[in-house]
Motif scaffolding. Structure first.
Motif, PDB file in Angstrom:
ATOM      1  N   ASN A  33       0.876  -1.174   0.000  1.00 30.73           N
ATOM      2  CA  ASN A  33       0.000   0.000   0.000  1.00 30.73           C
ATOM      3  C   ASN A  33       0.919   1.233   0.000  1.00 30.73           C
ATOM      4  OD1 ASN A  33      -1.633   2.202   0.760  1.00 30.73           O
ATOM      5  ND2 ASN A  33      -3.071   0.860   1.840  1.00 30.73           N
ATOM      6  N   CYS A 151       0.380  -0.329   9.563  1.00 29.27           N
ATOM      7  CA  CYS A 151      -0.766  -1.200   9.851  1.00 29.27           C
ATOM      8  C   CYS A 151      -2.030  -0.351  10.050  1.00 29.27           C
ATOM      9  CB  CYS A 151      -0.464  -2.034  11.097  1.00 29.27           C
ATOM     10  SG  CYS A 151      -1.839  -3.110  11.561  1.00 29.27           S
ATOM     11  N   CYS A 154      -3.134   1.339   6.706  1.00 31.59           N
ATOM     12  CA  CYS A 154      -3.698   0.352   5.758  1.00 31.59           C
ATOM     13  C   CYS A 154      -5.171   0.087   6.079  1.00 31.59           C
ATOM     14  CB  CYS A 154      -2.930  -0.970   5.840  1.00 31.59           C
ATOM     15  SG  CYS A 154      -1.420  -0.988   4.856  1.00 31.59           S
ATOM     16  N   ASN A 155      -5.512   0.193   7.371  1.00 28.60           N
ATOM     17  CA  ASN A 155      -6.878  -0.118   7.810  1.00 28.60           C
ATOM     18  C   ASN A 155      -7.731   1.126   8.026  1.00 28.60           C
ATOM     19  OD1 ASN A 155      -6.709  -3.088   8.016  1.00 28.60           O
ATOM     20  ND2 ASN A 155      -5.111  -2.642   9.501  1.00 28.60           N
ATOM     21  N   GLN A 157      -7.203   3.697   9.806  1.00 28.77           N
ATOM     22  CA  GLN A 157      -7.241   4.199  11.186  1.00 28.77           C
ATOM     23  C   GLN A 157      -6.273   5.374  11.346  1.00 28.77           C
ATOM     24  OE1 GLN A 157      -6.070   0.619  13.167  1.00 28.77           O
ATOM     25  NE2 GLN A 157      -8.076  -0.364  12.951  1.00 28.77           N
ATOM     26  N   GLN A 360       1.923  -5.040   7.264  1.00 27.39           N
ATOM     27  CA  GLN A 360       0.744  -5.840   6.963  1.00 27.39           C
ATOM     28  C   GLN A 360       0.724  -6.315   5.511  1.00 27.39           C
ATOM     29  OE1 GLN A 360      -2.995  -4.262   8.534  1.00 27.39           O
ATOM     30  NE2 GLN A 360      -3.976  -4.752   6.590  1.00 27.39           N
TER      31      GLN A 360
END
Length: 400
Positions: A33, A151, A154-155, A157, A360
């Protein structure tokens, strides 16, 4: 800080020299990403002011100037059209070029990043720090933060990291205020006594005559110490009431004495110098250099030598707060452009805490890179790895 002053001074002495670059190349395999990686690097740059600090002279005094701009340029070089063989050759060449690219301390960010795209699922990330803003411990901090941020981003957050209570400039200000005359005098008295009459140069047998002006051209030679021998060394150290560092240094001193014919061996060694919890989470140049002097009279047993090395190391730790730069300034050893003052050989046992990089959806491995520089005549790096001990000699190629 005092350490930064020294590196700034060396940069004026040798402008455009890359020997205080800290380069790294990481191969990333999987679904990268790019936006999350880009945002993670920029968040680290925002969090740690030292990475966006420049050094300028004002009224004859060098000062830190912190930029408010927190964006890092992130060029992506596409190599996907090349064959596998061509890619590998070019990756090696680009990593070498990047490691050799000097920083301009007045204008550049103290971190550079470049992404090489090999195909959709394979990339190489080139990272370079300048030592004036980083050290071995800092790389562990960087890796830990990069893992957490990538991480989260990517999510979708926000950053999970707490804001830093202080910055490197606070440490630099504290250091200059704390080193009062009383503290300085007691530390200095020890070092003046310990290093009285120290030999100017350790005369190792070199392949070429020492140049009139020290060069920093270098190469590496790496070898492994087996798991069996590593365990034996650790057990022996324990029996002797010593650390592995002390045992390895005693062995290295023996080697240096044998090859130089000298009984007075002086070796430099770095110490993390992170004595306060608040600075453990900071990226910055905190590491200090200790000067460890050992006398190897010809009738010493190895155990007797080890006892001496242990005492020398423990006393040096007790007097570690005096910055090496200040020690040189106060001792005023005879200066020569042909070699470094006080010591020309360094020993480093790399045991700073380091986090595993966890990105991730990606597998990664560090590509071995050779910066082609050597800060000293000879440095021995030893690192504890799963397969025992990994050791690397970094040597000056104008001498060896």
């Amino acid at each position: 800080s005092f350490a930064q002053q020294r590196l700034w001074f060396l940069a004026q002495l040798e402008p455009g020299n890359p020997f205080y670059n800290i380069p790294g190349a990481i191969r990333l395999q999987g679904q990268l990403n790019q936006q999350a990686l880009h945002d993670s690097l920029n968040e680290i740059l925002r969090r740690h002011e030292v990475l966006r600090t420049n050094f300028q002279t004002v009224a004859g005094q060098v000062i830190q100037v912190i930029s408010s701009v927190t964006l890092i340029s992130f060029p992506i070089i596409d190599l996907s059209e090349l064959t596998g063989e061509e890619q590998e050759a070019l990756v090696k060449q680009l990593a070498q070029t990047e490691a050799q690219q000097p920083f301009n301390l007045e204008t550049d960010r103290m971190i550079r990043a470049k992404l090489l795209r090999l195909d959709q699922h394979e990339h190489v990330l080139l990272l370079t720090f300048h030592h004036i803003a980083s050290d071995g411990w800092s790389i562990g901090v960087f890796v830990s933060e990069l893992s957490a941020l990538y991480c989260a981003f990517c999510n979708g957050q926000i950053s999970p990291l707490a804001e830093l209570p202080i910055q490197y400039a606070d440490f630099a200000a504290w250091q200059t205020q704390w080193l009062t005359a009383d503290v300085l005098d007691s530390q200095l008295a020890y070092w003046q006594n310990q290093l009285q009459g120290v030999p100017a140069v350790l005369e190792l047998p070199t392949d070429y005559p020492r140049p009139a002006i020290q060069t920093f051209r270098g190469a590496n030679y790496t070898f492994q110490i087996s798991p069996q021998l590593t365990v034996a060394l650790q057990n022996f150290s324990q029996q002797q009431g010593c650390t592995l560092f002390m045992t390895m240094l005693a062995a290295f001193n023996t080697l240096l004495s044998r090859y130089s014919g000298s009984e007075d061996i002086v070796v430099g060694s770095p110490i993390a110098n992170r004595n306060h919890a608040q600075i453990e989470e900071l990226i910055g140049f905190f590491v200090n250099t200790l000067v460890l002097r050992t006398k190897l009279e010809s009738n010493l047993t190895f155990e007797q030598l080890l006892t001496q090395v242990r005492e020398v190391a423990l006393e040096a730790y007790a007097h570690q707060d005096l910055p090496f730069e200040l020690l040189v300034e106060k001792l005023q050893p005879q200066r020569s452009l042909s070699h470094t003052p006080l010591f020309q050989v360094m020993f480093v046992l790399q045991n700073a805490p380091h986090s595993e990089l966890e990105l991730q959806g990606l597998d990664w491995n560090v590509l071995e890179s050779d910066s082609s520089t050597a800060k000293f005549d000879l440095t021995l790096f030893v690192e504890e790895v799963n397969s025992g001990l990994k050791a690397t000699f970094e040597y000056n190629t104008d001498l060896f």
